[in-house]
Design an enzyme around this catalytic site. Structure first.
Site, PDB file in Angstrom:
ATOM      1  N   CYS A   1       0.826  -1.211   0.000  1.00 55.81           N
ATOM      2  CA  CYS A   1       0.000   0.000   0.000  1.00 55.81           C
ATOM      3  C   CYS A   1       0.861   1.262   0.000  1.00 55.81           C
ATOM      4  O   CYS A   1       1.929   1.292   0.601  1.00 55.81           O
ATOM      5  CB  CYS A   1      -0.863  -0.035   1.255  1.00 55.81           C
ATOM      6  SG  CYS A   1      -2.174   1.170   1.214  1.00 55.81           S
TER       7      CYS A   1
ATOM      8  N   ASP B   1      -6.954  -3.079  10.875  1.00 54.78           N
ATOM      9  CA  ASP B   1      -5.721  -2.313  11.055  1.00 54.78           C
ATOM     10  C   ASP B   1      -5.639  -1.935  12.545  1.00 54.78           C
ATOM     11  O   ASP B   1      -6.621  -2.029  13.283  1.00 54.78           O
ATOM     12  CB  ASP B   1      -5.846  -1.055  10.173  1.00 54.78           C
ATOM     13  CG  ASP B   1      -4.562  -0.269  10.030  1.00 54.78           C
ATOM     14  OD1 ASP B   1      -3.534  -0.681  10.600  1.00 54.78           O
ATOM     15  OD2 ASP B   1      -4.594   0.783   9.352  1.00 54.78           O
TER      16      ASP B   1
HETATM   17  O1  LIG Z   1      -0.744   4.535   4.558  1.00 51.23           O
HETATM   18  C1  LIG Z   1      -1.356   5.533   4.933  1.00 51.23           C
HETATM   19  O2  LIG Z   1      -0.789   6.622   5.066  1.00 51.23           O
HETATM   20  C2  LIG Z   1      -2.823   5.448   5.227  1.00 51.23           C
HETATM   21  C3  LIG Z   1      -3.508   6.612   5.513  1.00 51.23           C
HETATM   22  C4  LIG Z   1      -4.865   6.585   5.769  1.00 51.23           C
HETATM   23  C5  LIG Z   1      -5.551   5.381   5.740  1.00 51.23           C
HETATM   24  C6  LIG Z   1      -4.881   4.207   5.465  1.00 51.23           C
HETATM   25  C7  LIG Z   1      -3.518   4.217   5.214  1.00 51.23           C
HETATM   26  N1  LIG Z   1      -2.831   3.061   4.948  1.00 51.23           N
HETATM   27  C8  LIG Z   1      -3.264   1.783   5.387  1.00 51.23           C
HETATM   28  O3  LIG Z   1      -2.778   1.549   6.692  1.00 51.23           O
HETATM   29  C9  LIG Z   1      -2.591   0.159   6.889  1.00 51.23           C
HETATM   30  C10 LIG Z   1      -1.331  -0.200   7.644  1.00 51.23           C
HETATM   31  O4  LIG Z   1      -0.226   0.533   7.306  1.00 51.23           O
HETATM   32  P1  LIG Z   1       1.201   0.173   7.972  1.00 51.23           P
HETATM   33  O5  LIG Z   1       1.693  -1.079   7.297  1.00 51.23           O
HETATM   34  O6  LIG Z   1       1.015  -0.005   9.432  1.00 51.23           O
HETATM   35  O7  LIG Z   1       2.054   1.348   7.638  1.00 51.23           O
HETATM   36  C11 LIG Z   1      -2.680  -0.468   5.536  1.00 51.23           C
HETATM   37  O8  LIG Z   1      -3.949  -1.086   5.494  1.00 51.23           O
HETATM   38  C12 LIG Z   1      -2.706   0.659   4.573  1.00 51.23           C
HETATM   39  O9  LIG Z   1      -3.603   0.323   3.538  1.00 51.23           O
END
Ligand SMILES: O=C(O)c1ccccc1N[C@@H]1O[C@H](COP(=O)(O)O)[C@@H](O)[C@H]1O
Length: 227
Positions: A7, A142
């Protein structure tokens, strides 16, 4: 093995790092408050250069429906991930696959009062109950991190996961090459999602992305079955 989504693609190079590492899906973040936000025109330029057989996901949070439709069509998205407070009604009747994201806090007291939301829970039972209202293709869970919707690199306590959701479950939050094999072994998700854990200096890193996917292979599991 569990499906892998990387992502927060910001450049063509990021996309190719993810694809060449073996990611099944890559996601572009259209959440304006995110540091990984990408302008839809820029996302389209990248997407049009990509090879086939990779799912293209758009991440949104409380974006008006017409705007999601416009971006999805412009960027030829295949999957929409709703990461805000989208209602069950909002999530229905899209001509794309849909994923509804929820966030799970480790404890009730962790949740700041002003952040109470229909997508934020401290118990699996409450999350499970809310998920039953949604007619989507998959759920993503998440971690809760105060003041952010996601992408913080924070994990939640996986032992809170207690019982299956009605649709494929994507585990997210703080996954990285060092913990994802264990996460897959314990949780047995349909898929895993990572943003921060495969980055160096804000860009997707080839060594980390490959190590992440190798580790997912070691954890195996798709739908709870080791294959
Ligand atoms: O990545 C981002 O900045 C974000 C912002 C707003 C909503 C979702 C976002 N990303 C999602 O967050 C999770 C976990 O991220 P991490 O691996 O802990 O950095 C993932 O599902 C992204 O799709």
């Amino acid at each position: 093995m569990a499906r892998v989504k990387i992502c927060g693609i910001g450049t063509y190079e990021d996309a190719m790092v993810a694809i060449e590492s073996g990611a099944h899906a890559i996601a572009f973040n259209f959440v304006r408050a995110s540091k990984r936000y990408i302008n839809p025109e820029k996302a389209r330029d990248i997407i049009l250069q990509l090879p086939p057989f990779v799912s293209i996901v758009g991440v949104f949070a409380d974006e008006p429906r017409y705007s999601v439709e416009e971006i999805a069509s412009l960027c030829r998205l295949q999957v929409l991930q709703f990461h805000g407070q989208e209602s069950p009604e909002y999530c229905r009747r899209w001509s794309y696959h849909t994923i509804k994201a929820f966030r799970l806090a480790d404890a009730k007291n962790d949740i700041a009062k002003q952040e109470q939301s229909n997508a934020l829970f401290s118990s699996w039972t409450a999350l499970l109950e809310e998920s039953q209202q949604y007619d989507v293709d998959a759920f993503l869970v998440d971690a809760y991190s105060p003041g952010a919707l996601g992408g913080t690199g924070k994990a939640f306590d996986w032992s809170k996961i207690d019982g299956p959701l009605s649709k494929p479950f994507v585990l997210a939050g703080g996954l990285n090459p060092d913990n994802v094999a264990e996460a897959v072994r314990i949780v047995k998700p349909y898929g895993v999602d990572v943003a921060s854990g495969v980055e160096v200096g804000g860009r997707k890193d080839p060594a980390k992305a490959k190590a992440f996917i190798n580790a997912v292979h070691k954890g195996i599991s798709l739908y709870g079955v080791s294959i």
